[in-house]
Write a protein that holds these residues in place. Structure first.
Motif, PDB file in Angstrom:
ATOM      1  N   SER A 257       0.851  -1.190   0.000  1.00 49.96           N
ATOM      2  CA  SER A 257       0.000   0.000   0.000  1.00 49.96           C
ATOM      3  C   SER A 257       0.883   1.235   0.000  1.00 49.96           C
ATOM      4  O   SER A 257       2.052   1.182   0.387  1.00 49.96           O
ATOM      5  N   ARG A 276     -12.187   4.727  -6.574  1.00 46.58           N
ATOM      6  CA  ARG A 276     -13.189   3.991  -5.773  1.00 46.58           C
ATOM      7  C   ARG A 276     -14.302   3.457  -6.658  1.00 46.58           C
ATOM      8  O   ARG A 276     -14.783   2.332  -6.460  1.00 46.58           O
ATOM      9  N   ASN A 281      -9.703   0.360  -3.329  1.00 46.24           N
ATOM     10  CA  ASN A 281      -9.935   0.774  -1.947  1.00 46.24           C
ATOM     11  C   ASN A 281      -8.962   1.901  -1.592  1.00 46.24           C
ATOM     12  O   ASN A 281      -7.844   1.653  -1.127  1.00 46.24           O
ATOM     13  N   VAL A 282      -9.386   3.131  -1.836  1.00 48.84           N
ATOM     14  CA  VAL A 282      -8.535   4.291  -1.586  1.00 48.84           C
ATOM     15  C   VAL A 282      -9.347   5.360  -0.863  1.00 48.84           C
ATOM     16  O   VAL A 282     -10.583   5.316  -0.823  1.00 48.84           O
ATOM     17  N   ARG A 283      -8.634   6.339  -0.309  1.00 42.23           N
ATOM     18  CA  ARG A 283      -9.267   7.470   0.355  1.00 42.23           C
ATOM     19  C   ARG A 283      -8.542   8.752  -0.015  1.00 42.23           C
ATOM     20  O   ARG A 283      -7.333   8.747  -0.257  1.00 42.23           O
ATOM     21  N   SER A 297      -7.825   7.585   8.362  1.00 36.42           N
ATOM     22  CA  SER A 297      -7.176   7.208   7.106  1.00 36.42           C
ATOM     23  C   SER A 297      -5.722   6.820   7.332  1.00 36.42           C
ATOM     24  O   SER A 297      -5.218   5.860   6.727  1.00 36.42           O
ATOM     25  N   MET A 300      -5.701   3.352   8.780  1.00 32.63           N
ATOM     26  CA  MET A 300      -6.049   2.331   7.789  1.00 32.63           C
ATOM     27  C   MET A 300      -4.884   2.061   6.846  1.00 32.63           C
ATOM     28  O   MET A 300      -4.631   0.910   6.476  1.00 32.63           O
ATOM     29  N   GLU A 305      -5.156  -1.591   5.364  1.00 31.70           N
ATOM     30  CA  GLU A 305      -6.579  -1.813   5.145  1.00 31.70           C
ATOM     31  C   GLU A 305      -7.064  -1.120   3.878  1.00 31.70           C
ATOM     32  O   GLU A 305      -8.198  -1.343   3.436  1.00 31.70           O
ATOM     33  N   ILE A 306      -6.245  -0.272   3.300  1.00 28.60           N
ATOM     34  CA  ILE A 306      -6.562   0.379   2.037  1.00 28.60           C
ATOM     35  C   ILE A 306      -5.340   0.288   1.131  1.00 28.60           C
ATOM     36  O   ILE A 306      -4.218   0.080   1.598  1.00 28.60           O
ATOM     37  N   LYS A 307      -5.569   0.422  -0.163  1.00 32.38           N
ATOM     38  CA  LYS A 307      -4.462   0.352  -1.114  1.00 32.38           C
ATOM     39  C   LYS A 307      -3.632   1.627  -1.102  1.00 32.38           C
ATOM     40  O   LYS A 307      -2.404   1.575  -1.186  1.00 32.38           O
TER      41      LYS A 307
END
Length: 705
Positions: A257, A276, A281-283, A297, A300, A305-307
């Motif tokens: 990630s 998204r 899976n991004v923020r 964020s 995560m 937990e997110i890419k």
């Protein structure tokens, strides 16, 4: 105990503390770490440590704190620039058995408890922001006593001290004054991973403030900046559509990630939304993101937990994820120094991490905007100084007096404060009555250095030599040698292909249209100072409704075409069929309560052909009568973007008339080329409502900001 025995004792204690900190009984000091600790603990010296990200600068100040506290010293004050950095530093301190607490803008409810802990000597490290040091209550009530008990002062990300640095913050310059107030026996440590020789010299001089030998007495420990784990590359693609399509095609090919940096908030939000929508899976992470959401964020990303986080520079200094797998840039930072600072987030505790730059054609324009926004202006400074006296004036009240918007006004006040011309007190700002001279030569030199840095960034993109070596040499690291890993040393390691479906998806996303324009609902405070007899809330019967813009000027999609349209020197011309069709799409998607019954244009000084053709085009396609343009009673008045709300309102107050138009008793579509402060649209809407329109729906091509 002999001096040599004491030194051995200190080293043994320091090594034990280091091993507790990292949780490894076999760890040894990196080159320079113990030398810095020894200088602080035994020599009580002032030291500047310039070492690459991941070298262990935080270990130096945490271990030094533990040893100094055992000797009876007071708490360490750690000046830290970002909330994300503070969170990481507190977590690291806990691992070392260091009791660390923070005072910042997000935990005001805890300040009383923190101060009580300090009084009971239950705090080893107090983390504060540089801005907090100039808070009147903190500066006058807590800081003097804290200075007398201080055991160690640490300035993290010390390149912020120097206005030659890529991330200069005026409040950091105030640390020079703090250092002169401290007892000379209190050691001082400054740390950074991103400083060239000019910045090092500037920071060292300020660390030496108050000492007889000034900067010459500062111990500078500087190591090689090469990062063997990083694999650098540059991929040049023709436009934003292609860059986003490449991300859609290859994001999942990147290891682990990571972080994808953008130059603007709009670009971060748009990119995150597109990814998204296509299952990634991004923020988004920007300075406008809610503080709690930012913290979530960060957590995560650290937990994989997110890419990726799609981030602006708000996620920069000090963010600590040792196994961060990649850092990408959609658009280049304005200097190799800033770029090195951000890519240093990757590969801190792993053998390999990928770093890829995808520069954009719009990068230079964005660099220019931020470079000019950060330097003080002589005329603005003199307006502020002339407005201030002995009685405190709040920032909002001062804003209404000097025609400078809030953010640049706050930056200017900080600069003038550091220069000693103004002072922040309870209730606002006052003049110190000290003479102040605008240092034009200095700011011209800084501006020239900014331009040179931008050119260096272009050269980094275009070099056929080793990219890591280039970055090191830009940072005046004389140990630079070819890395053997980057795309120029070892060959291109990243794919350049783009899938057809990904290109279509990116194109569709960037072709999105329609940005809401929030209506003004209250008149600005202080309008009466400029003879505008308006205050309080705008009566509902005089307000505009929520409007629409085709796009923001900063948007990735239509923003590019609009930036060309409104570029300095661009000729006025009728709207193109393609852009008019996009505007019609905005209207088709607009969920208004009642369809407009007529079209009215704003009178335009700079682009009358554009505004008139847009209004007529929407009228014809929508089969709405075009009533013409409002009358401008002051057609030769100065206008354009900029200025604060009070002055912007004053410039358009009572300026427009609808007396020559037959305004129907229904909603009216009000058309203009762009919106900035929204006061022009607000004043025009008031006129139309008073003339009989039941509602006013503003529509513009471009929304600034």
């Amino acid at each position: 105990m002999t001096s040599s025995a004491a030194s051995v004792d200190t080293r043994a204690a320091a090594l034990a503390a280091l091993r507790d900190l990292v949780g490894r009984p076999d760890i040894e000091f990196h080159d320079g770490q113990y030398e810095a600790i020894e200088a602080l603990v035994e020599g009580r010296r002032r030291a500047l440590v310039v070492q690459r990200t991941g070298w262990g600068k935080s270990a130096v100040y945490f271990v030094s704190t533990l040893l100094l506290r055992r000797q009876g010293a007071g708490p360490t004050v750690l000046v830290s620039p970002l909330l994300a950095l503070m969170r990481d530093q507190i977590a690291a301190a806990e691992r070392a058995g260091v009791r660390a607490v923070a005072i910042n803008s997000t935990n005001a409810h805890e300040w009383g408890d923190v101060l009580a802990q300090l009084d009971r000597d239950e705090v080893d490290v107090l983390l504060v922001s540089p801005e907090r040091l100039n808070n009147p209550a903190f500066r006058e009530q807590q800081l003097p006593a804290l200075i007398q008990r201080l055991g160690l002062l640490v300035v993290d990300e010390a390149h912020c001290i120097s206005d030659w640095g890529h991330d200069f913050r005026p409040d950091y310059r105030r640390l020079r004054d703090l250092i002169t107030q401290m007892p000379p026996t209190v050691p001082v440590l400054a740390t950074t991973a991103t400083a060239n020789s000019r910045v090092v010299a500037d920071v060292a001089e300020q660390l030496g403030a108050g000492a007889s030998d000034a900067g010459d007495g500062v111990l500078t420990i500087r190591g090689p900046l090469a990062r063997a784990s990083l694999r650098l590359g540059v991929l040049r693609l023709p436009n934003s559509t292609q860059r986003l399509a490449w991300l859609l095609s290859h994001l999942n090919d990147l290891q682990g990630s990571g972080i994808i940096y953008t130059l603007t908030v709009a670009a971060a939000v748009d990119t995150a939304r597109l990814l998204r929508e296509h299952g990634h899976n991004v923020r988004a992470y920007t300075g406008q993101t809610d503080a709690d959401e930012r913290a979530e964020s960060e957590r995560m990303l650290k937990n994989n937990e997110i890419k990726a986080l799609i981030a602006t520079s708000a996620l920069g200094m000090g963010f600590d994820k040792p196994d961060l797998g990649f850092v990408l840039h959609l658009g280049a930072p304005s200097s190799p120094v800033a770029y090195y600072q951000q890519v240093g987030r990757a590969g801190r505790a792993s053998e390999s991490a990928d770093v890829l730059l995808l520069p954009g054609t719009e990068d230079r324009d964005i660099w220019h905007y931020f470079a000019t926004a950060s330097m003080p202006d002589r005329d603005r400074a003199e307006r502020v100084l002339n407005a201030l006296g002995d009685q405190p004036i709040s920032t909002p009240a001062l804003e209404a007096m000097v025609d400078i918007r809030r953010t640049p006004l706050e930056l200017l006040l900080k600069v003038l404060d550091v220069d000693g011309a103004v002072r922040r007190v309870q209730g606002g700002w006052v003049s110190t009555r000290e003479s102040w001279v605008y240092d034009a030569e200095r700011y011209e030199r800084i501006a020239a250095e900014r331009v040179a840095e931008q050119q260096h960034m272009i050269e980094y993109e275009q070099t056929d030599g080793c990219r890591m070596e280039f970055l090191q040499r830009t940072l005046d690291d004389d140990t630079a040698t070819p890395c053997g890993r980057c795309d120029n040393c070892a060959g291109v390691w990243f794919p350049a292909s783009i899938g057809e479906s990904d290109a279509a998806a990116a194109s569709s996303s960037l072709d999105r249209v329609g940005v809401p324009i929030e209506p003004r609902k209250a008149w600005p405070t202080g309008a009466d100072r400029l003879d505008v007899p308006l205050k309080g809330r705008i009566p509902p019967g005089e307000q505009a409704s929520e409007g629409r813009a085709l796009a923001r000027l900063t948007d990735l999609g239509w923003g590019g075409a609009l930036r060309d349209l409104f570029a300095a020197g661009a000729a006025d011309a009728p709207i193109t069929p393609q852009m008019l069709h996009a505007c019609v799409r905005v209207l088709a998607e607009w969920k208004w309560a009642e369809r407009p019954v007529a079209v009215v244009a704003m009178p335009s000084q700079s682009r009358p052909l554009l505004v008139d053709s847009l209004a007529r085009g929407l009228s014809e396609i929508g089969r709405l009568p075009y009533l013409g343009a409002l009358e401008d009673r002051a057609p030769h008045s100065a206008g354009g973007p900029g200025g604060n709300s009070v002055f912007r309102l004053a410039s358009v107050w009572d300026r427009f008339s609808a007396d020559h138009l037959e305004i129907p008793a229904g909603p009216v579509l009000l058309v203009d080329d762009q919106a900035d402060s929204r006061w022009t649209l607000t004043a025009a809407a008031r006129v139309l409502r008073q003339a009989g329109a039941s509602d006013v729906l503003p529509f513009v091509l471009a929304l600034r900001g």
